[in-house]
Design an enzyme around this catalytic site. Structure first.
Site, PDB file in Angstrom:
ATOM      1  N   GLY A  16      53.581 -55.061  69.728  1.00  0.00           N
ATOM      2  CA  GLY A  16      52.835 -54.516  70.960  1.00  0.00           C
ATOM      3  C   GLY A  16      51.772 -53.548  70.765  1.00  0.00           C
ATOM      4  O   GLY A  16      51.371 -52.862  71.793  1.00  0.00           O
ATOM      5  N   SER A  17      51.115 -53.560  69.662  1.00  0.00           N
ATOM      6  CA  SER A  17      50.017 -52.410  69.440  1.00  0.00           C
ATOM      7  C   SER A  17      48.979 -52.735  70.587  1.00  0.00           C
ATOM      8  O   SER A  17      48.285 -51.786  70.886  1.00  0.00           O
ATOM      9  CB  SER A  17      49.385 -52.755  68.047  1.00  0.00           C
ATOM     10  N   LEU A  89      54.324 -65.265  72.393  1.00  0.00           N
ATOM     11  CA  LEU A  89      54.316 -66.494  71.535  1.00  0.00           C
ATOM     12  C   LEU A  89      54.734 -67.868  72.102  1.00  0.00           C
ATOM     13  O   LEU A  89      54.813 -68.902  71.370  1.00  0.00           O
ATOM     14  CB  LEU A  89      55.072 -66.415  70.377  1.00  0.00           C
ATOM     15  N   ILE A  92      52.502 -70.930  78.133  1.00  0.00           N
ATOM     16  CA  ILE A  92      52.678 -70.638  79.497  1.00  0.00           C
ATOM     17  C   ILE A  92      52.794 -71.891  80.279  1.00  0.00           C
ATOM     18  O   ILE A  92      52.170 -72.657  80.277  1.00  0.00           O
ATOM     19  CB  ILE A  92      51.342 -69.933  79.992  1.00  0.00           C
ATOM     20  N   ASN A 106      44.521 -64.205  77.529  1.00  0.00           N
ATOM     21  CA  ASN A 106      45.073 -63.985  76.225  1.00  0.00           C
ATOM     22  C   ASN A 106      44.073 -63.497  75.198  1.00  0.00           C
ATOM     23  O   ASN A 106      42.839 -63.845  75.441  1.00  0.00           O
ATOM     24  CB  ASN A 106      45.474 -65.447  75.861  1.00  0.00           C
ATOM     25  N   HIS A 108      43.266 -63.912  71.234  1.00  0.00           N
ATOM     26  CA  HIS A 108      43.654 -64.692  70.040  1.00  0.00           C
ATOM     27  C   HIS A 108      42.699 -64.039  68.757  1.00  0.00           C
ATOM     28  O   HIS A 108      41.515 -63.724  68.901  1.00  0.00           O
ATOM     29  CB  HIS A 108      42.906 -66.063  70.315  1.00  0.00           C
ATOM     30  N   ASP A 149      45.447 -72.036  73.596  1.00  0.00           N
ATOM     31  CA  ASP A 149      44.215 -71.324  73.115  1.00  0.00           C
ATOM     32  C   ASP A 149      42.754 -72.302  73.445  1.00  0.00           C
ATOM     33  O   ASP A 149      41.838 -72.399  72.861  1.00  0.00           O
ATOM     34  CB  ASP A 149      43.855 -71.400  71.438  1.00  0.00           C
ATOM     35  N   GLU A 178      40.327 -55.989  68.261  1.00  0.00           N
ATOM     36  CA  GLU A 178      41.360 -56.055  69.291  1.00  0.00           C
ATOM     37  C   GLU A 178      41.337 -54.761  70.235  1.00  0.00           C
ATOM     38  O   GLU A 178      41.177 -54.774  71.348  1.00  0.00           O
ATOM     39  CB  GLU A 178      42.500 -56.604  68.975  1.00  0.00           C
TER      40      GLU A 178
HETATM   41  C1  GRF Z   1      47.257 -59.870  67.985  1.00  0.00           C
HETATM   42  O1  GRF Z   1      46.618 -60.172  66.804  1.00  0.00           O
HETATM   43  C2  GRF Z   1      46.908 -61.012  69.033  1.00  0.00           C
HETATM   44  O2  GRF Z   1      45.686 -61.480  68.788  1.00  0.00           O
HETATM   45  C3  GRF Z   1      47.449 -62.149  68.901  1.00  0.00           C
HETATM   46  O3  GRF Z   1      49.103 -61.373  68.637  1.00  0.00           O
HETATM   47  C4  GRF Z   1      48.743 -60.285  67.836  1.00  0.00           C
HETATM   48  C5  GRF Z   1      49.570 -59.278  68.733  1.00  0.00           C
HETATM   49  O4  GRF Z   1      49.695 -58.003  68.010  1.00  0.00           O
HETATM   50  N1  GRF Z   1      47.671 -62.931  69.980  1.00  0.00           N
HETATM   51  P1  GRF Z   1      50.345 -56.887  68.631  1.00  0.00           P
HETATM   52  O5  GRF Z   1      51.895 -57.201  69.097  1.00  0.00           O
HETATM   53  O6  GRF Z   1      49.502 -56.349  69.851  1.00  0.00           O
HETATM   54  O7  GRF Z   1      50.502 -55.507  67.525  1.00  0.00           O
END
Ligand code: GRF
Length: 190
Positions: A16-17, A89, A92, A106, A108, A149, A178
């Protein structure tokens, strides 16, 4: 004219970062509020973050998600306007996509359309990028449709793939992108 507050649900399965960055970004915002964290994995790190940030959580079950109503009435009842997938993961289901047309987004960890699709998540993505000797990788933020995707890309940013990179070192560089961009891109959509 007063703006309407957008109620966002973040769907996440892992650490969840990204969700955390989004929560921080919108804390105190008059434009949007993270009103719900939806998670499919008991014990996932995102649930601790939600607790600490006092955000309600919804732990979803596979059967109801895929064979039931995909939690659409529950999300609507909670007034959710926008769904953000941040490391979620499960695919949907169509019922949810129909209920939130162009309102599911989303992120990716690669430059789509390359390195997307079933099985292309986390370490697998970065491993494939390195094996193919790509010079650049990056992030893609896109609308969600019924294929993995596949929906329209909203934003991309790139970073170099360096000599000697491991999936972990590349993942770290991509994750920095991200965190830097995802919250701002969401804000741009409001
Ligand atoms: C991220 O790299 C995102 O691109 C992918 O899953 C990862 C999630 O990381 N879909 P986090 O849980 O937000 O740390």
């Amino acid at each position: 004219m007063s703006e309407k507050l957008t109620h966002i649900a973040i769907f996440a399965s892992g650490a969840g970062s990204n969700a955390h960055q989004i929560i921080r970004h919108f804390t105190g915002s008059a434009k949007a509020k993270i009103s719900l964290i939806v998670c499919n994995k008991p014990g996932a790190g995102i649930l601790q973050i939600a607790e600490k940030e006092h955000i309600p959580t919804l732990l979803i079950e596979k059967e109801l998600f895929f064979q039931g109503d995909a939690y659409v009435p529950e999300l609507q009842k909670k007034g959710i306007d926008l769904i953000i997938l941040a490391g979620f993961l499960w695919k949907i289901p169509p019922a949810l996509i129909r209920a939130y047309p162009d309102r599911i987004v989303n992120i990716h960890p690669a430059l789509l359309p390359k390195y997307g699709g079933k099985g292309m998540y986390g370490r697998h993505v970065h491993q494939a990028v390195i094996e193919n000797k790509e010079a650049v990788s990056g992030i893609s933020i896109h609308f969600v449709d019924e294929l993995y995707d596949n929906g329209a890309v909203i934003f991309q940013a790139s970073c170099p793939v360096l000599e000697g990179d491991t999936p972990e070192s590349l993942a770290k560089r991509v994750q920095e992108l991200e965190h830097a961009h995802f919250p701002k891109v969401i804000e741009g959509l409001l």
